[in-house]
Design a protein around this motif. Structure first.
Motif, PDB file in Angstrom:
ATOM      1  N   PHE A   1      -1.181  -8.948   0.853  1.00  0.00           N
ATOM      2  CA  PHE A   1      -1.405  -7.636   0.810  1.00  0.00           C
ATOM      3  C   PHE A   1      -0.627  -6.868   1.882  1.00  0.00           C
ATOM      4  O   PHE A   1      -0.768  -7.249   3.100  1.00  0.00           O
ATOM      5  N   LYS A   2       0.591  -6.186   1.515  1.00  0.00           N
ATOM      6  CA  LYS A   2       1.581  -5.696   2.477  1.00  0.00           C
ATOM      7  C   LYS A   2       1.036  -4.221   2.985  1.00  0.00           C
ATOM      8  O   LYS A   2       0.811  -3.410   2.259  1.00  0.00           O
ATOM      9  N   VAL A   3       0.813  -4.376   4.321  1.00  0.00           N
ATOM     10  CA  VAL A   3       0.392  -3.181   4.885  1.00  0.00           C
ATOM     11  C   VAL A   3       1.592  -2.536   5.808  1.00  0.00           C
ATOM     12  O   VAL A   3       2.629  -3.143   6.189  1.00  0.00           O
ATOM     13  N   CYS A   4       1.345  -1.398   6.707  1.00  0.00           N
ATOM     14  CA  CYS A   4       2.543  -1.170   7.536  1.00  0.00           C
ATOM     15  C   CYS A   4       2.512  -1.824   8.709  1.00  0.00           C
ATOM     16  O   CYS A   4       1.569  -2.211   9.288  1.00  0.00           O
ATOM     17  N   SER A   5       3.688  -2.174   9.223  1.00  0.00           N
ATOM     18  CA  SER A   5       3.985  -2.623  10.769  1.00  0.00           C
ATOM     19  C   SER A   5       3.356  -2.035  11.600  1.00  0.00           C
ATOM     20  O   SER A   5       3.125  -2.503  12.724  1.00  0.00           O
ATOM     21  N   THR A   6       3.079  -0.808  11.483  1.00  0.00           N
ATOM     22  CA  THR A   6       2.303  -0.114  12.718  1.00  0.00           C
ATOM     23  C   THR A   6       0.875   0.359  12.198  1.00  0.00           C
ATOM     24  O   THR A   6       0.064   0.826  12.779  1.00  0.00           O
TER      25      THR A   6
ATOM     26  N   ASP B   1       0.780  -1.131  -0.068  1.00  0.00           N
ATOM     27  CA  ASP B   1       0.046   0.034   0.163  1.00  0.00           C
ATOM     28  C   ASP B   1       0.807   1.282  -0.146  1.00  0.00           C
ATOM     29  O   ASP B   1       0.251   2.543   0.001  1.00  0.00           O
ATOM     30  N   ASP B   2       2.283   1.154   0.072  1.00  0.00           N
ATOM     31  CA  ASP B   2       3.168   2.312  -0.279  1.00  0.00           C
ATOM     32  C   ASP B   2       4.344   1.771  -0.732  1.00  0.00           C
ATOM     33  O   ASP B   2       4.798   0.627  -0.686  1.00  0.00           O
ATOM     34  N   TYR B   3       5.166   2.519  -1.351  1.00  0.00           N
ATOM     35  CA  TYR B   3       6.602   2.398  -2.018  1.00  0.00           C
ATOM     36  C   TYR B   3       7.489   1.983  -0.919  1.00  0.00           C
ATOM     37  O   TYR B   3       8.223   1.093  -1.480  1.00  0.00           O
ATOM     38  N   THR B   4       7.734   2.695   0.034  1.00  0.00           N
ATOM     39  CA  THR B   4       8.603   2.208   1.140  1.00  0.00           C
ATOM     40  C   THR B   4       8.403   0.719   1.607  1.00  0.00           C
ATOM     41  O   THR B   4       8.953   0.074   1.973  1.00  0.00           O
ATOM     42  N   GLY B   5       7.009   0.791   1.947  1.00  0.00           N
ATOM     43  CA  GLY B   5       6.689  -0.598   2.479  1.00  0.00           C
ATOM     44  C   GLY B   5       6.912  -1.823   1.546  1.00  0.00           C
ATOM     45  O   GLY B   5       7.310  -2.672   1.720  1.00  0.00           O
ATOM     46  N   ALA B   6       6.832  -1.391   0.336  1.00  0.00           N
ATOM     47  CA  ALA B   6       6.984  -2.445  -0.805  1.00  0.00           C
ATOM     48  C   ALA B   6       8.565  -2.699  -0.834  1.00  0.00           C
ATOM     49  O   ALA B   6       9.023  -3.839  -0.935  1.00  0.00           O
ATOM     50  N   SER B   7       9.358  -1.663  -0.759  1.00  0.00           N
ATOM     51  CA  SER B   7      10.875  -2.049  -0.790  1.00  0.00           C
ATOM     52  C   SER B   7      11.261  -2.699   0.340  1.00  0.00           C
ATOM     53  O   SER B   7      12.234  -3.586   0.425  1.00  0.00           O
ATOM     54  N   ASP B   8      10.499  -2.395   1.592  1.00  0.00           N
ATOM     55  CA  ASP B   8      10.846  -3.460   2.996  1.00  0.00           C
ATOM     56  C   ASP B   8      10.368  -4.691   2.732  1.00  0.00           C
ATOM     57  O   ASP B   8      11.266  -5.612   2.998  1.00  0.00           O
ATOM     58  N   LEU B   9       9.331  -4.969   2.027  1.00  0.00           N
ATOM     59  CA  LEU B   9       8.895  -6.499   1.867  1.00  0.00           C
ATOM     60  C   LEU B   9       9.909  -6.909   0.814  1.00  0.00           C
ATOM     61  O   LEU B   9      10.146  -8.197   0.838  1.00  0.00           O
TER      62      LEU B   9
ATOM     63  N   LYS C   1      12.973   5.212   2.251  1.00  0.00           N
ATOM     64  CA  LYS C   1      13.099   4.666   3.915  1.00  0.00           C
ATOM     65  C   LYS C   1      11.580   4.991   4.342  1.00  0.00           C
ATOM     66  O   LYS C   1      11.168   6.220   4.289  1.00  0.00           O
ATOM     67  N   SER C   2      10.883   3.998   5.188  1.00  0.00           N
ATOM     68  CA  SER C   2       9.923   4.048   5.822  1.00  0.00           C
ATOM     69  C   SER C   2      10.418   5.014   6.885  1.00  0.00           C
ATOM     70  O   SER C   2      11.393   5.109   7.551  1.00  0.00           O
ATOM     71  N   GLY C   3       9.426   5.973   7.149  1.00  0.00           N
ATOM     72  CA  GLY C   3       9.869   6.758   8.304  1.00  0.00           C
ATOM     73  C   GLY C   3      10.337   6.632   9.594  1.00  0.00           C
ATOM     74  O   GLY C   3      11.349   6.869   9.911  1.00  0.00           O
ATOM     75  N   ASN C   4       9.846   5.382  10.086  1.00  0.00           N
ATOM     76  CA  ASN C   4      10.497   5.044  11.402  1.00  0.00           C
ATOM     77  C   ASN C   4      11.437   4.172  11.404  1.00  0.00           C
ATOM     78  O   ASN C   4      12.047   3.493  12.326  1.00  0.00           O
ATOM     79  N   PHE C   5      11.904   3.946   9.962  1.00  0.00           N
ATOM     80  CA  PHE C   5      13.270   2.846  10.151  1.00  0.00           C
ATOM     81  C   PHE C   5      14.470   3.440  10.370  1.00  0.00           C
ATOM     82  O   PHE C   5      14.667   4.695   9.754  1.00  0.00           O
ATOM     83  N   GLY C   6      15.668   2.575  10.404  1.00  0.00           N
ATOM     84  CA  GLY C   6      16.857   2.952   9.944  1.00  0.00           C
ATOM     85  C   GLY C   6      17.407   3.511  11.533  1.00  0.00           C
ATOM     86  O   GLY C   6      16.714   4.141  12.172  1.00  0.00           O
TER      87      GLY C   6
ATOM     88  N   GLY D   1      10.273   8.705   4.020  1.00  0.00           N
ATOM     89  CA  GLY D   1       8.897   8.816   4.022  1.00  0.00           C
ATOM     90  C   GLY D   1       8.212   8.117   3.041  1.00  0.00           C
ATOM     91  O   GLY D   1       8.469   8.396   1.880  1.00  0.00           O
ATOM     92  N   GLY D   2       7.131   7.320   3.413  1.00  0.00           N
ATOM     93  CA  GLY D   2       6.357   6.561   2.531  1.00  0.00           C
ATOM     94  C   GLY D   2       5.569   7.333   1.570  1.00  0.00           C
ATOM     95  O   GLY D   2       5.771   7.276   0.326  1.00  0.00           O
ATOM     96  N   GLU D   3       4.864   8.036   2.003  1.00  0.00           N
ATOM     97  CA  GLU D   3       4.022   9.107   0.926  1.00  0.00           C
ATOM     98  C   GLU D   3       4.861  10.016   0.103  1.00  0.00           C
ATOM     99  O   GLU D   3       5.068  10.124  -1.055  1.00  0.00           O
TER     100      GLU D   3
ATOM    101  N   SER E   1      -1.870   3.611  -1.879  1.00  0.00           N
ATOM    102  CA  SER E   1      -2.959   3.398  -1.802  1.00  0.00           C
ATOM    103  C   SER E   1      -3.478   3.433  -0.097  1.00  0.00           C
ATOM    104  O   SER E   1      -4.307   3.093   0.252  1.00  0.00           O
ATOM    105  N   ARG E   2      -2.515   3.765   0.544  1.00  0.00           N
ATOM    106  CA  ARG E   2      -2.596   3.771   2.050  1.00  0.00           C
ATOM    107  C   ARG E   2      -3.532   5.008   2.494  1.00  0.00           C
ATOM    108  O   ARG E   2      -4.473   4.776   3.513  1.00  0.00           O
ATOM    109  N   SER E   3      -3.456   6.097   1.838  1.00  0.00           N
ATOM    110  CA  SER E   3      -4.263   7.366   2.283  1.00  0.00           C
ATOM    111  C   SER E   3      -5.156   7.831   1.313  1.00  0.00           C
ATOM    112  O   SER E   3      -5.143   9.020   1.282  1.00  0.00           O
TER     113      SER E   3
HETATM  114  O1  LIG Z   1       6.067  -2.106   7.531  1.00  0.00           O
HETATM  115  C1  LIG Z   1       6.313  -1.014   7.775  1.00  0.00           C
HETATM  116  O2  LIG Z   1       6.689  -0.591   8.933  1.00  0.00           O
HETATM  117  C2  LIG Z   1       6.962  -0.131   6.618  1.00  0.00           C
HETATM  118  O3  LIG Z   1       7.316  -1.211   5.309  1.00  0.00           O
HETATM  119  C3  LIG Z   1       5.939   0.727   6.183  1.00  0.00           C
HETATM  120  O4  LIG Z   1       4.999   0.544   5.344  1.00  0.00           O
HETATM  121  C4  LIG Z   1       6.133   1.930   6.818  1.00  0.00           C
HETATM  122  O5  LIG Z   1       5.255   3.304   6.432  1.00  0.00           O
HETATM  123  P1  LIG Z   1       5.873   4.540   6.029  1.00  0.00           P
HETATM  124  O6  LIG Z   1       6.483   5.164   7.339  1.00  0.00           O
HETATM  125  O7  LIG Z   1       4.881   5.408   5.638  1.00  0.00           O
HETATM  126  O8  LIG Z   1       6.929   4.353   5.064  1.00  0.00           O
END
Ligand SMILES: O=C(O)[C@@H](O)C(=O)COP(=O)(O)O
Ligand SMILES: Nc1ncnc2c1ncn2[C@@H]1O[C@H](COP(=O)(O)OP(=O)(O)O)[C@@H](O)[C@H]1O
Length: 422
Positions: A83-88, A10-18, A404-409, A363-365, A54-56
């Motif tokens: 369906f990959k959604v955010c870990s939060t 549902d977002d591009y950073t989430g996709a690269s995470d997966l 980079k997903s906002g909360n990672f790294g 940032g995902g969005e 498609s998250r927001s």
């Molecule tokens: O699953 C996760 O936490 C990330 O892959 C993710 O989707 C985080 O979302 P954004 O912080 O909006 O990039």
């Protein structure tokens, strides 16, 4: 190309995470931006992660785009679509995790969908249906202040039920501890009760291996990277995939100027932007001026153009939760967010026009807006920079990116990323 696993993110950073997780587990994986067009030539691959933004967006649009992605993946042999959604579990009560999960389940004729955002490697665990971010429940974590979808309820059975047409049950940790067969039996029992989805507890990686094995023959699931790990391990264990060596080389360095952009206001990104100030020039954008007209972005671009010949630069709109709230009160949440995303995407296009070929985006969005504006279509996955963030190479091989997903790294993320992106 015959896929063993299809994924819709549902977002591009989430996709690269997966894509990173699947690659590390031995699946040859490609990340596409949107549903690939006819002309896109993809390398041989076990899994494709179709990235949506498609998250927001309104739930009906998220459902329509996810359905289109599902058809594309199924037509290429994917028996299981995740369906990959955010870990939060980023979402609002108006969608989109529930509506998309409902739609994919119905489309596939599945009895019930297992759902879990657990991703222990990054501190996301689920117990009794409650999501923890590190040591604290979701509603006490920094996600309570997310600019687009503040998460104020940690009970995911409750959160998902508010978004879903069918009821939501729980596969608790005690059941997971008894193994894949016990999980399947619990899912069957919940389906007989009329539940359409079940939140699954998972605290450690072996829990995810159990869940992956339990649902491998189901047609759909919903989760974060941890569930991807479980599914990938189950695919390798079943012999359906011969594990490829992880860390596929991305080819020759692309060289040339490098730049970083941050539109994430997450706590981790705020620390990383501060840390970057010690190692590269950092331009902090004035969001109020960004919203007022093109001048702020133009000046930032001119500032960067003067410096990128000498080394990487960082341009950031990131601000504290208090500043974000104040800006949103003046301009509206979505209007402020979208305008800043568009401004950062415009800066990215300007940087690329000035020769930048190595780009880190936080940032995902924000990453979604940047990648769309640059017109990129698909990525191969390279080395991991931090859990959940790989180096990406465009399939044409002409650019390296990190989304980079906002909360990672870790605190030095920007420098760490550039060091792996020659
Ligand atoms: O699953 C996760 O936490 C990330 O892959 C993710 O989707 C985080 O979302 P954004 O912080 O909006 O990039
Ligand atoms: N200073 C700011 N004030 C308000 N919103 C902002 C600010 N800077 C960025 N934003 C918006 O906040 C949102 C951050 O979301 P995103 O890019 O997905 O980051 P994350 O990965 O941390 O969730 C985007 O819509 C972005 O445009």
């Amino acid at each position: 190309m015959t896929l063993v696993l299809g994924c819709i993110a549902d977002d591009y950073t989430g996709a690269s995470d997966l894509a990173n997780t699947l690659t590390k587990a031995g699946l040859r994986t490609v990340q596409t931006i949107g549903v690939p067009g006819e002309g896109l030539d993809l390398p041989a691959t076990d899994a494709v992660v179709v990235s949506l933004k498609s998250r927001s967006i309104p739930a009906a649009q998220a459902v329509a785009r996810s359905r289109e992605a599902e058809s594309w993946l199924r037509a290429r042999g994917a028996g299981h679509v995740m369906f990959k959604v955010c870990s939060t579990f980023d979402s609002t009560d108006a969608g989109n995790i529930g509506p998309v999960t409902d739609a994919l389940r119905e489309e596939a004729g599945a009895r019930i969908a297992l759902v879990t955002p657990a991703f222990p490697e990054t501190g996301r665990t689920v117990y009794q249906g409650h999501l923890f971010v590190g040591a604290v429940p979701l509603h006490e974590s920094p996600l309570k202040d997310h600019p687009l979808n503040p998460m104020r309820d940690s009970n995911l059975v409750r959160v998902l039920a508010r978004q879903s047409r069918a009821g939501v049950g729980l596969v608790d940790l005690a059941t997971v501890a008894r193994g894949a067969q016990a999980v399947r039996a619990r899912l069957d029992a919940l389906a007989r009760e009329g539940k359409g989805a079940a939140i699954a507890d998972a605290v450690f990686d072996p829990d995810l291996a159990v869940l992956g094995e339990a649902i491998l023959t189901d047609p759909v699931s919903t989760g974060a990277s941890g569930l991807g790990l479980g599914l990938a391990q189950a695919l390798v264990a079943s012999g359906r995939v011969r594990a490829a060596p992880a860390g596929t080389a991305l080819g020759d360095p692309v060289g040339g100027p490098a730049a970083c952009l941050a539109g994430s206001c997450s706590q981790a990104t705020l620390g990383q932007v501060a840390a970057a100030e010690a190692v590269m020039p950092v331009r902090r954008l004035d969001p109020e001026r960004l919203l007022a007209g093109p001048q702020e972005a133009e000046e930032a671009l001119a500032w960067a153009a003067e410096r990128i010949g000498a080394g990487p630069v960082l341009i950031a709109s990131s601000q504290s939760p208090e500043a974000v709230t104040a800006l949103q009160a003046r301009h509206g949440r979505d209007a402020a967010g979208h305008a800043i995303e568009a401004a950062l995407a415009g800066i990215a296009a300007g940087l690329v026009a000035r020769g930048v070929r190595r780009l880190v985006v936080a940032g995902g969005e924000t990453s979604g807006a940047v990648v769309d504006t640059l017109g990129l279509t698909a990525f191969r996955v390279g080395p991991e920079i931090a859990p959940g963030v790989p180096v990406l190479a465009t399939v044409a091989g002409d650019m390296r990116l990190a989304l980079k997903s906002g909360n990672f790294g870790g605190r030095d993320f920007f420098a760490d990323a550039l060091a792996l992106m020659p």
